[in-house]
Design a protein around this motif. Structure first.
Motif, mmCIF file in Angstrom:
data_model
loop_
_atom_site.group_PDB
_atom_site.id
_atom_site.type_symbol
_atom_site.label_atom_id
_atom_site.label_comp_id
_atom_site.label_asym_id
_atom_site.label_seq_id
_atom_site.Cartn_x
_atom_site.Cartn_y
_atom_site.Cartn_z
ATOM 1 N N THR A 154 5.381 -1.654 -8.405
ATOM 2 C CA THR A 154 4.883 -0.615 -9.293
ATOM 3 C C THR A 154 4.037 -1.212 -10.409
ATOM 4 O OG1 THR A 154 5.579 1.016 -10.931
ATOM 5 C CG2 THR A 154 7.127 -0.714 -10.447
ATOM 6 N N ALA A 155 2.969 -0.548 -10.745
ATOM 7 C CA ALA A 155 2.140 -0.995 -11.861
ATOM 8 C C ALA A 155 1.960 0.199 -12.791
ATOM 9 C CB ALA A 155 0.802 -1.516 -11.361
ATOM 10 N N CYS A 156 0.770 0.419 -13.287
ATOM 11 C CA CYS A 156 0.508 1.636 -14.050
ATOM 12 C C CYS A 156 0.209 2.737 -13.063
ATOM 13 C CB CYS A 156 -0.660 1.425 -15.006
ATOM 14 S SG CYS A 156 -1.200 2.942 -15.828
ATOM 15 N N MET A 157 0.719 3.923 -13.345
ATOM 16 C CA MET A 157 0.514 5.030 -12.419
ATOM 17 C C MET A 157 -0.749 5.825 -12.702
ATOM 18 S SD MET A 157 2.888 4.836 -10.268
ATOM 19 C CE MET A 157 4.515 4.209 -9.964
ATOM 20 N N HIS A 158 -1.444 5.454 -13.783
ATOM 21 C CA HIS A 158 -2.676 6.180 -14.132
ATOM 22 C C HIS A 158 -2.463 7.682 -13.990
ATOM 23 C CE1 HIS A 158 -4.811 2.413 -14.613
ATOM 24 N NE2 HIS A 158 -4.114 1.997 -13.589
ATOM 25 N N CYS A 159 -1.405 8.111 -14.678
ATOM 26 C CA CYS A 159 -0.852 9.445 -14.491
ATOM 27 C C CYS A 159 -1.862 10.556 -14.740
ATOM 28 C CB CYS A 159 0.343 9.639 -15.416
ATOM 29 S SG CYS A 159 1.675 8.474 -15.074
ATOM 30 N N GLU A 160 -1.618 11.658 -14.066
ATOM 31 C CA GLU A 160 -2.448 12.840 -14.314
ATOM 32 C C GLU A 160 -2.142 13.387 -15.701
ATOM 33 O OE1 GLU A 160 -3.619 14.916 -10.328
ATOM 34 O OE2 GLU A 160 -1.428 14.741 -10.346
ATOM 35 N N SER A 210 14.766 4.546 1.531
ATOM 36 C CA SER A 210 14.341 5.004 0.198
ATOM 37 C C SER A 210 15.140 6.232 -0.204
ATOM 38 C CB SER A 210 12.855 5.360 0.189
ATOM 39 O OG SER A 210 12.066 4.201 0.240
ATOM 40 N N GLN A 211 15.543 6.234 -1.475
ATOM 41 C CA GLN A 211 16.328 7.366 -1.972
ATOM 42 C C GLN A 211 15.502 8.118 -2.995
ATOM 43 O OE1 GLN A 211 19.922 5.491 -3.355
ATOM 44 N NE2 GLN A 211 20.815 5.512 -1.304
ATOM 45 N N PRO A 212 15.709 9.439 -3.086
ATOM 46 C CA PRO A 212 14.916 10.222 -4.036
ATOM 47 C C PRO A 212 15.271 9.837 -5.464
ATOM 48 C CG PRO A 212 16.109 11.634 -2.481
ATOM 49 C CD PRO A 212 16.652 10.268 -2.316
ATOM 50 N N SER A 213 14.272 9.870 -6.316
ATOM 51 C CA SER A 213 14.486 9.519 -7.720
ATOM 52 C C SER A 213 15.592 10.360 -8.319
ATOM 53 C CB SER A 213 13.198 9.722 -8.512
ATOM 54 O OG SER A 213 12.209 8.861 -8.034
ATOM 55 N N GLY A 214 16.470 9.719 -9.049
ATOM 56 C CA GLY A 214 17.532 10.438 -9.740
ATOM 57 C C GLY A 214 18.752 10.704 -8.870
ATOM 58 N N GLN A 215 18.629 10.435 -7.570
ATOM 59 C CA GLN A 215 19.786 10.702 -6.698
ATOM 60 C C GLN A 215 20.265 9.424 -6.025
ATOM 61 O OE1 GLN A 215 18.881 13.974 -3.978
ATOM 62 N NE2 GLN A 215 17.332 14.642 -5.448
ATOM 63 N N GLY A 216 19.944 8.312 -6.617
ATOM 64 C CA GLY A 216 20.233 7.052 -5.960
ATOM 65 C C GLY A 216 21.709 6.698 -5.966
ATOM 66 N N ASN A 243 2.937 13.414 0.459
ATOM 67 C CA ASN A 243 2.997 13.743 -0.963
ATOM 68 C C ASN A 243 4.046 13.007 -1.768
ATOM 69 O OD1 ASN A 243 0.946 15.734 -0.959
ATOM 70 N ND2 ASN A 243 2.359 17.080 0.147
ATOM 71 N N ILE A 244 4.765 12.087 -1.141
ATOM 72 C CA ILE A 244 5.844 11.444 -1.890
ATOM 73 C C ILE A 244 5.258 10.573 -2.995
ATOM 74 C CG2 ILE A 244 7.772 9.827 -1.756
ATOM 75 C CD1 ILE A 244 8.259 10.818 1.068
ATOM 76 N N ASN A 245 5.701 10.832 -4.231
ATOM 77 C CA ASN A 245 5.233 10.013 -5.347
ATOM 78 C C ASN A 245 6.370 9.531 -6.232
ATOM 79 O OD1 ASN A 245 5.922 12.394 -6.569
ATOM 80 N ND2 ASN A 245 3.857 12.911 -7.277
ATOM 81 N N ALA A 246 7.586 9.583 -5.695
ATOM 82 C CA ALA A 246 8.717 9.084 -6.464
ATOM 83 C C ALA A 246 9.829 8.683 -5.519
ATOM 84 C CB ALA A 246 9.228 10.155 -7.424
ATOM 85 N N ILE A 247 10.369 7.499 -5.709
ATOM 86 C CA ILE A 247 11.575 7.041 -5.012
ATOM 87 C C ILE A 247 12.364 6.202 -6.001
ATOM 88 C CG2 ILE A 247 10.707 7.011 -2.618
ATOM 89 C CD1 ILE A 247 10.088 4.013 -3.000
ATOM 90 N N GLU A 248 13.641 6.103 -5.817
ATOM 91 C CA GLU A 248 14.401 5.176 -6.659
ATOM 92 C C GLU A 248 13.819 3.779 -6.476
ATOM 93 O OE1 GLU A 248 16.478 5.641 -8.909
ATOM 94 O OE2 GLU A 248 18.015 7.109 -8.405
ATOM 95 N N PRO A 249 13.683 2.966 -7.535
ATOM 96 C CA PRO A 249 14.160 3.176 -8.899
ATOM 97 C C PRO A 249 13.136 3.827 -9.836
ATOM 98 C CG PRO A 249 13.421 0.926 -8.696
ATOM 99 C CD PRO A 249 13.153 1.592 -7.371
ATOM 100 N N LEU A 250 12.063 4.386 -9.273
ATOM 101 C CA LEU A 250 11.076 5.033 -10.122
ATOM 102 C C LEU A 250 11.639 6.355 -10.644
ATOM 103 C CD1 LEU A 250 7.923 4.450 -7.878
ATOM 104 C CD2 LEU A 250 8.682 3.097 -9.846
ATOM 105 N N PRO A 251 11.162 6.783 -11.795
ATOM 106 C CA PRO A 251 11.639 8.061 -12.334
ATOM 107 C C PRO A 251 11.023 9.239 -11.585
ATOM 108 C CG PRO A 251 9.979 7.119 -13.770
ATOM 109 C CD PRO A 251 10.226 6.106 -12.681
ATOM 110 N N CYS A 301 6.089 5.773 -21.983
ATOM 111 C CA CYS A 301 5.798 5.615 -20.552
ATOM 112 C C CYS A 301 7.075 5.539 -19.735
ATOM 113 C CB CYS A 301 4.979 4.344 -20.322
ATOM 114 S SG CYS A 301 4.745 3.957 -18.568
ATOM 115 N N PRO A 302 7.208 6.363 -18.710
ATOM 116 C CA PRO A 302 8.419 6.294 -17.874
ATOM 117 C C PRO A 302 8.451 5.070 -16.955
ATOM 118 C CG PRO A 302 7.224 8.385 -17.564
ATOM 119 C CD PRO A 302 6.321 7.449 -18.292
ATOM 120 N N TYR A 303 7.332 4.353 -16.841
ATOM 121 C CA TYR A 303 7.221 3.280 -15.842
ATOM 122 C C TYR A 303 7.163 1.893 -16.461
ATOM 123 C CZ TYR A 303 6.248 7.234 -12.857
ATOM 124 O OH TYR A 303 6.346 8.423 -12.178
#
Lengths: 867, 209
Positions: free
Chosen positions: B69-75, B193-199, B168-176, B113-115
């Motif tokens: 993971t780096a910077c997500m250049h978020c929307e 891979s586990q969904p974020s927040g449900q790891g 469309n997946i843009n989040a998996i553990e350990p990402l928020p 930043c969440p990341y």
């Protein structure tokens, strides 16, 4: 704010030029504190200024680790200093014609060349005197700068004095000049290959003709990865080749104590197995196949191959004079010569059932059985192994047991098959080279080493300390070693028995080392000589794998007073009188050119060798070398600029390699280079040669021998399973921070890879140890301290201390702080005299002493603090 | 001209080798302590007694996968919103950049930043982060991390096109969770891979980088 402004102000403003680097380095204080106070070895550079000024140039740059990758790197050189790197972009990337992309280590190569801890000039130990002075200060002393003349005079005079006083066989390791003057002892013994070194040539005829090429491996339906982790151990392309096999439909099963980094991407299934118990499991798999095979209703065994291409499977196929009970089948089934189940005490007892094996290897019996059935019922299957299970004490017959299974399941000589060592640069991609360099055409003959004595890797430190070594069966010979020359190999770091080695280094009268950094050999020497890295030399030519040839030359001029190994040897030899000052070898540049001029590449027909380079007289003049113009595939200057030539491949080309296909088809016409010409499940030669080395007596069949320092020895009472003083197994995985011991000093790599010690949470909990705690790891040799990283990916009862960290012994604490694997490793000579790195037993306990800083914050080893 | 440049990450191919992290450190001359691209091993599971043979311990859903993971250049770049000096801006192509001349080093963006993308550089006194190798992009070249990856697990491109190709997946553990800042990334998940927040696992590493 415009982008241009952002760009120019993005980074710091100080351009790093060669002149400023040398000046800055001289001004470097005693601390490693530089930019940011974080001990980083380089100053930041202004990328924007470089690009704006356009002063820099990309040149191909060697990656010279002994990792099996040796991938492509390029260096951006600005005024004699490398400011950044990149990996292979010399052609578009595709699965069939992949770029030779490198790993984190190769990308950090410039830190090795330009780090603040680079040894700048010759040095001697402050308290050294001829004869050693206070030898106990080796490893603890200060350093004094001396000139090359002074240094070489010291070395030459000590060599003369020691050889005159103590005679031949008094110097351990050396270079050509030392060998020609008085001779030096060499050490011997398989390290990387473990017991394959003796087993493979005798049982199978060769180590290198075992697997198939990477395109053929896409035909595999099942690939077994036994004790191998190519992602880490052969970083670069091999893991990608296996990934492509997976995408082509191969199922992967990993057999390993650790759910490793290759497994996390490739494995459909993981079978955890205790280190050093592989032979037991392999024999039990053989038991399952033999006892359940039914050629009509449940064919499990490739009888056609067994009958035509092997000897020793049963008592009807043994060499003359063999004991009829020494056959694979009767041993596996536990039968005597009459075919009846053997009684206890009989040498074939017990039957090698899954139940028998499971007690040893930790794999439940049903799993052994279902695994054996699966590999026998799936075709084609590639049965691959990565040497780790051969680096086990006493495991001489592991390779023979492994080969037996490969023979039974029909992996040998078929498309999509292959078996055995998947390792180093040939991992996942075996076969003869498609491109090769020519000869260097050197003019001087090498001089012979006057000393023929070689001492085994497991005995040489003891030989220094006790004065004797094993010279033959039941025979010891005296030796008096008084000088150690650490060069062209990190023996004190990478050979077992380091704790004894340190003692030995404080006993001998003289020690010297050549290196770029204060690695372990230098630390314990009297004189240190700085050598150039491969970036400061011409003549780095290598096949990273069968498909490419790298030609890399000087990236920068030698730094400080560093010299080439050959120059050092020559100066020494002139002082010793073994070289004629009037006669010199041709230059590295000329040798390098000769090899490229003679380089050939296979044409598309897969047979014809074509000349690689076209050379004109202008090229010869431009390169400053002698030669004759010739015609080839590409202009030599184009190759010079690019640094690589890679043979494109595609499906259906003529570069495929299926190992032993001709042998399978007609073993009489295409015999293996074994005594019988066939696969030897009964191998007379192996047993005889092992016996004559003097440490072990083994049968000619793959008998199970409990490993010294293996699982069984973690118990003081095996029968009742009472654990002894060293209840945990320890082994040493290759680690991304290092290629063996190289790169250990590079700060960003120390940050990314912190040399954690792995344990299973169950073993940690039993000891009150939590994740991240400091622990002390103790073997019979001594203790190391590390921070522990708990993980479920290692099986209970097993621990991992990553291989290759440079020892840092703390006199006050009495422990090694770096987690040096060989500090803890006991040297135990067994069977072929290989090194049993992965058969070690330890105790682990919580350490309440001072907590270690993270490795990246340790001070760099800068031997002389300049004013 | 791109509307939103994004990274593509194939978690099913990532071996956690950190060549990408080192490529970034090398290209940008990052000191120890600053990592614009980071790689995490995330895993869990446990060991249990074999139901039929209690003397054997067997792995029970042991899993590990790595995430780069780096910077997500978020929307919705929270760093830019948090910055009191208006030093962080989003370009027309979606890349989020820090203007070092305006940055006052207050580190608010680090909190926002969440990341963990913006990192404080003590020597420079300002915040720094992945800039999508925008100097390389300007020359038609790829980001250093993308070109380095020996497993070809990293890519980049227009976010919409990546979504069409890879989902469309843009989040998996350990990402928020991606609901926080709408990261411009497309992920092919690892089979574990586990969904974020449900790891059910944790990041496996020593408590530092």
């Amino acid at each position: 704010m415009t982008e241009k402004n952002f760009l120019t102000k993005a980074l710091t403003k100080t351009a790093l030029t060669r002149r400023s680097f040398l000046k800055w380095s001289a001004a470097l204080g005693g601390t490693a504190a530089l930019a940011g106070g974080l001990g980083y070895g380089l100053k930041a550079v202004e990328a924007a200024a470089e690009q704006a000024a356009n002063e820099g140039k990309w040149v191909p740059a060697a990656c010279w680790g002994n990792c099996g990758g040796r991938c492509y790197n390029a260096a951006y050189v600005v005024d004699g200093v490398v400011t950044r790197q990149k990996t292979d972009d010399t052609h578009p990337d595709s699965p069939d014609f992949p770029q030779q992309r490198g790993c984190a280590r190769g990308r950090a190569q410039r830190h090795r060349v330009f780090g603040a801890d680079r040894i700048k000039y010759p040095m001697k130990r402050a308290h050294w005197e001829p004869g050693g002075g206070d030898k106990s200060l080796r490893g603890r002393d200060e350093w004094v700068r001396i000139t090359w003349d002074e240094a070489l005079d010291i070395v030459a005079s000590e060599i003369k004095r020691i050889s005159e006083t103590y005679g031949p066989n008094s110097i351990l390791w050396g270079t050509e000049a030392v060998g020609a003057y008085c001779g030096y002892i060499n050490t011997w013994g398989s390290t990387s290959s473990g017991t394959w070194a003796y087993t493979a040539p005798r049982v199978f005829g060769s180590q290198s003709t075992m697997g198939n090429d990477r395109l053929d491996m896409r035909n595999s339906k099942l690939i077994i990865m036994w004790s191998t982790d190519p992602t880490v151990c052969s970083a670069g392309s091999p893991a990608y080749h296996y990934l492509l096999s997976k995408r082509a439909g191969a199922k992967f099963i990993f057999v390993d104590p650790f759910y490793n980094w290759s497994a996390q991407v490739l494995a459909d299934e993981w079978i955890p197995i205790r280190p050093g118990t592989d032979t037991a499991m392999l024999l039990a798999m053989g038991y399952v196949l033999i006892s359940e095979d039914d050629p009509e209703n449940n064919p499990l065994i490739d009888w056609d191959f067994v009958n035509r291409c092997t000897i020793g499977f049963d008592k009807n196929n043994l060499p003359d004079g063999a004991d009829p009970e020494d056959n694979y089948k009767d041993y596996v089934l536990g039968l005597d010569r009459r075919g009846r189940v053997a009684a206890e005490g009989h040498k074939n007892y017990p039957p090698k059932t899954p139940e028998w094996a499971s007690e040893i290897c930790g794999v439940p019996p049903e799993k052994i059985r279902s695994f054996a059935l699966e590999i026998a019922q799936t075709k084609p299957v590639a049965f691959m192994e990565g040497d780790a299970s051969a680096r086990i004490n006493d495991a001489q017959t592991m390779g023979q047991a492994f080969t037996a299974i490969a023979a039974l399941i029909g992996s040998i000589g078929v498309s999509g098959g292959g078996f055995g060592q998947t390792r180093h640069s040939a991992a996942g991609n075996r076969g003869p080279n498609l491109i090769s360099a020519g000869s260097a055409n050197t003019v001087l003959e090498s001089l012979d080493n006057l000393c023929e004595l070689r001492i085994n890797n497991n005995e040489f430190w003891d030989a220094v300390l006790t004065g004797e070594y094993t010279s033959a069966v039941n025979e010891k010979t005296q030796v008096n070693i008084q000088m150690v020359y650490h060069t062209k190999g990190s023996h004190l770091q990478t050979k077992v028995g380091q704790a004894r080695g340190i003692q030995a280094m404080r006993k001998v009268e003289f020690a010297l080392a050549t290196d770029f950094h204060m690695a372990t050999g230098c630390r314990y020497s009297d004189v240190v000589l700085p050598v150039t890295t491969m970036w400061e030399r011409d003549n780095y030519i290598t096949n990273p794998n069968r498909e490419a040839l790298f030609w890399m030359n000087k990236v920068v001029e030698p730094l400080f007073e560093a010299k080439d190994d050959d120059w050092i040897d020559r100066q020494l030899g002139l002082r010793l009188g073994v070289y004629d000052p009037a006669v010199e070898e041709i230059s590295d540049k000329q040798q390098s050119f000769n090899r490229i001029a003679g380089a050939t590449v296979l044409a598309a027909d897969g047979k014809t060798k074509e000349t690689l380079v076209t050379i004109t007289q202008e090229d010869l003049d431009a390169l400053g070398v002698e030669g004759t113009p010739q015609t080839g595939l590409i202009p030599v200057m184009e190759y010079f600029e690019k640094g690589t030539y890679q043979v494109p491949r595609k499906d259906g080309d003529n570069f495929s390699y299926i190992a032993n296909q001709a042998f399978r088809e007609d073993p009489e016409a295409n015999p293996l280079r074994t005594e019988s010409g066939k696969v030897e499940l009964h191998c007379r030669v192996l047993a005889e040669d092992i016996y004559n080395l003097g440490w072990s007596k083994i049968r000619p069949i793959p008998e199970y021998i409990p490993a010294k320092r293996g699982y069984e020895e973690t118990f003081s009472d095996w029968k009742n399973k009472v654990k002894g003083p060293y209840p945990l197994q320890m082994y040493n995985k290759h680690y991304w921070r290092r290629s063996h011991s190289e790169f250990d000093n590079v700060l960003p790599l120390r940050e990314l890879f912190p040399q954690e010690f792995n344990m299973n949470p169950i073993d940690a909990e039993a000891r009150g140890i939590k994740d991240g705690d400091m622990v002390k790891i103790t073997s019979s040799e001594g203790s190391s301290i590390r921070r522990v990283c708990l993980t479920e990916r290692i099986m209970p009862g097993v621990t991992n201390l990553p291989h290759g960290a440079w020892t840092e012994f703390d006199d006050e604490l009495g422990v090694d702080k770096a987690g040096s694997d060989n500090y803890l490793e006991a040297p135990v000579p067994t069977v072929e005299g290989h090194s049993g790195f992965n058969s070690q037993i330890v105790q682990v306990e919580k350490w309440d002493g001072p907590r270690l800083l993270p490795d990246s914050q340790w001070p760099q080893r800068i031997p002389i603090k300049e004013v | 001209m791109a509307k939103q440049l994004a990274f593509y990450f194939d978690a099913s191919a990532c071996t956690g080798c950190k060549a990408c992290a080192m490529a970034c450190k090398d290209k940008n001359n990052l000191p120890v302590g600053i990592n614009w691209r980071k790689v995490f091993d995330y895993g869990g599971g446990g060991w249990i007694q074999h139901p039929a043979h209690p003397e054997f311990m067997i792995p029970n859903n042991v899993f590990v996968y790595s995430t780069s993971t780096a910077c997500m250049h978020c929307e919705k770049p929270l760093c830019a919103e948090a910055c009191p000096a208006k030093a962080i801006f989003k370009r027309d192509d979606g890349v989020v950049l820090i203007d070092k001349d305006l940055c006052i080093g207050c580190r608010y963006c680090e909190w926002a930043c969440p990341y963990g993308a913006p990192q404080f550089n003590e020597e420079l006194g300002v915040m720094t982060k992945c800039d999508f190798c925008q100097d390389y992009l300007a020359q038609g070249q790829n980001p250093a991390c993308v070109d380095q990856c020996p497993q070809r697990a990293l890519g980049f491109g227009e976010l919409d096109e990546l979504r069409q190709m890879y989902g469309n997946i843009n989040a998996i553990e350990p990402l928020p969770s991606s609901d926080i800042s709408h990261p411009a990334i497309v992920i092919t998940p690892h089979k574990h891979s586990q969904p974020s927040g449900q790891g059910t696992g944790r990041i496996i590493k020593l408590p530092e980088v």
